[in-house]
Write a protein that holds these residues in place. Structure first.
Motif, mmCIF file in Angstrom:
data_model
loop_
_atom_site.group_PDB
_atom_site.id
_atom_site.type_symbol
_atom_site.label_atom_id
_atom_site.label_comp_id
_atom_site.label_asym_id
_atom_site.label_seq_id
_atom_site.Cartn_x
_atom_site.Cartn_y
_atom_site.Cartn_z
ATOM 1 N N MET A 74 -6.920 22.403 34.059
ATOM 2 C CA MET A 74 -6.061 21.315 34.533
ATOM 3 C C MET A 74 -5.965 20.283 33.418
ATOM 4 O O MET A 74 -6.947 19.639 33.070
ATOM 5 N N LYS A 98 -12.546 20.528 34.388
ATOM 6 C CA LYS A 98 -11.148 20.704 34.014
ATOM 7 C C LYS A 98 -10.853 22.140 33.608
ATOM 8 O O LYS A 98 -9.713 22.590 33.711
ATOM 9 N N TYR A 125 -8.671 23.070 42.047
ATOM 10 C CA TYR A 125 -8.901 22.008 41.081
ATOM 11 C C TYR A 125 -9.258 20.734 41.856
ATOM 12 O O TYR A 125 -8.434 20.214 42.612
ATOM 13 N N THR A 169 0.520 16.386 35.495
ATOM 14 C CA THR A 169 -0.493 17.304 34.984
ATOM 15 C C THR A 169 0.098 18.695 34.847
ATOM 16 O O THR A 169 1.190 18.977 35.374
ATOM 17 N N LEU A 210 -1.145 22.799 35.175
ATOM 18 C CA LEU A 210 -2.167 23.787 35.513
ATOM 19 C C LEU A 210 -1.913 25.044 34.699
ATOM 20 O O LEU A 210 -0.803 25.591 34.712
#
Length: 384
Positions: free
Chosen positions: A216, A226, A243, A255, A257
Motif C-alpha cells: 500500500m 505497508k 490493508y 493511495t 495498492l
C-alpha cells in the motif's frame, strides 16, 4: 686403388638404397583384420586361411538443432516442431525409422509421429517438421520430447542395426489467470481511527503462483505493514488481502495498492489499483447526557412513507373510537337523567298522563260513573 674405391662406393650406394627401401616398406600403413582366433604372435587367420578386417565404429545419429516457434508454447496451443538430425558416423545408414514421442505434455496435431528415411550418408543432415499440440493439462516449464532413431548400416561387408534416443525439451507456459477483485473500502473512514481495505483473489490457472506480495503506497496515513508477504497460491486457491491503515487528517486520501507475483513461467508481474478514499473528522462526544434535538427529526427523515400512512390510519381509528365512546356516554347519561326525573315526579304524586304513559281513554275507563238523576220536566237529563 682407384678401382677399389669406385667399387666400394657402389657397394655403399647399394646398401643405402636397400636400407631406404626397407624403411619405406616398414612405414606403409597396415590394414586391421578381424580374427576368429589368434596365435601367440597375435596374427589373425580366417577360416579359409585369409585375414578378416575389423568392424568400424557404430554410426551415431544426433539432433543438431530444433525450434518450436518462440520462447515457449502456450498450453492448449498448436505448433510445429522442427528438428535437424545428422549422421555423425563414417558409414551411411539405411532403412531409418524416426519416431517422435511427446510424453505427457504433447500430442501429435494431425498426421503421424513416425517417419521413414531411406538412407542418410555419413556426415549428411536432414530436417523434419512435426505438427504438435501442447496439452491444456500440461504442467508449466520445460517438458521432454523424445526422438527415437532406428537404422541399419553396412560395415566391413556385414549388415548391422542400431538405435538411439535423443531427448529435447520444449517449455510450456500456462496462461496467467490470477484474478484480483477491486478494493473494498469501508462506508465511512474516520481520521485517527484504524480502517481496513480488502481485496479478494483467486488463481483460476492450472499453474501455481509464487511469491505474492501486497503493498500500500501513498502519504497521509500510517500502516502496521505497508508491505505484506502472502506467499504461494496454488491452482484453484482463493484468499483475501487486507490493508490496515490509519488516516492522519480528513479529506481525500490517495493511495495505490500493488500486488506483485511470479506466474507459472517464473515471470514477475504487477497489478496496480489506484484508490481515492474520502476521510471525515471524528464527531465530538456529547457528555451532557442530553439527547440531540435533531435526532428524532433525522430518524423520522429516514422512515419510509408506509410507516407514516400506518400511523395516520391508527390515529384516525383512535379518534373515531373516542368520539363514539363519548357519544355513547352522553346518551347513557341523558337517559339516566330522564329516568331520575320521572321517578321524582311519580314520587311526588303528579298525574302526568304523558309521563306515566296513561291515555285519555284509559283515564275515562278508570273514572267513577256519576249517578243518573231523574228526568226533569224542563228537558233531557244529563250527566253531572
Amino acid at each position: 686403388m682407384k678401382h677399389l674405391t669406385r667399387r666400394t662406393i657402389a657397394i655403399i650406394v647399394a646398401l643405402l638404397s636397400s636400407l631406404a627401401l626397407t624403411l619405406t616398406v616398414v612405414s606403409l600403413p597396415r590394414q586391421a583384420y578381424a580374427v576368429d582366433g589368434a596365435d601367440a604372435g597375435g596374427a589373425a587367420q580366417g577360416s579359409d586361411g585369409g585375414a578378416t578386417p575389423l568392424a568400424g565404429p557404430v554410426p551415431n545419429i544426433i539432433i543438431t538443432n530444433f525450434a518450436y516457434g518462440g520462447d515457449s508454447v502456450a498450453a492448449g496451443s498448436k505448433f510445429n516442431l522442427d528438428f535437424t538430425f545428422q549422421n555423425k558416423g563414417q558409414v551411411a545408414v539405411t532403412n531409418m525409422v524416426v519416431t517422435v514421442d511427446g510424453a505427457e505434455g504433447f500430442a501429435i496435431a494431425g498426421g503421424t509421429n513416425t517417419f521413414y528415411v531411406d538412407a542418410l550418408w555419413a556426415g549428411y543432415a536432414m530436417t523434419q517438421t512435426v505438427p504438435m499440440q501442447a496439452l491444456a493439462s500440461a504442467k508449466s516449464g520445460a517438458q521432454p520430447v523424445t526422438v527415437n532413431f532406428r537404422y541399419e548400416y553396412v560395415d566391413a561387408g556385414a549388415r548391422s542395426s542400431s538405435q538411439s534416443d535423443v531427448k529435447i525439451s520444449v517449455p510450456i507456459s500456462q496462461p496467467d489467470r490470477f484474478e484480483i477483485s477491486d478494493p473494498v473500502v469501508p462506508d465511512q473512514v474516520i481520521a485517527g481511527q484504524e480502517n481496513t481495505v480488502t481485496m479478494e483473489y483467486v488463481n483460476k490457472g492450472k499453474g501455481d503462483i509464487a511469491n505474492v506480495e501486497a503493498t500500500m503506497e501513498g502519504e497521509g496515513f500510517d500502516a502496521t505493514m505497508k508491505t505484506q508477504y502472502v506467499g504461494n497460491v496454488a491452482s484453484g486457491a482463493t484468499g483475501t488481502i487486507g490493508y490496515a491503515f490509519t488516516p492522519h487528517a480528513s479529506g481525500e486520501l490517495k493511495t495505490t495498492l500493488k500486488v506483485t507475483y511470479e506466474d507459472s513461467d517464473g515471470q514477475t508481474k504487477t497489478k496496480e489499483f489506484p484508490l481515492t478514499i474520502p476521510v471525515t473528522d471524528m464527531q465530538p462526544m456529547d457528555n451532557s447526557g442530553m439527547a440531540d434535538p435533531n435526532m428524532d427529526q433525522s430518524a423520522n427523515q429516514g422512515l419510509p412513507v408506509l410507516v407514516y400512512v400506518v400511523i395516520v390510519v391508527i390515529a384516525v381509528v383512535i379518534i373515531v373510537v373516542i368520539v363514539l365512546l363519548v357519544r355513547r356516554r352522553r346518551k347513557q347519561k341523558a337517559k339516566k337523567n330522564d329516568i331520575d326525573e320521572d321517578w321524582d315526579d311519580w314520587s311526588e304524586g303528579k298525574d302526568d298522563k304523558t309521563d306515566t304513559g296513561v291515555t285519555d281513554s284509559a283515564a275515562a275507563d278508570t273514572a267513577p260513573i256519576a249517578p243518573v238523576s231523574p228526568a226533569s220536566p224542563d228537558g233531557p237529563s244529563h250527566k253531572a
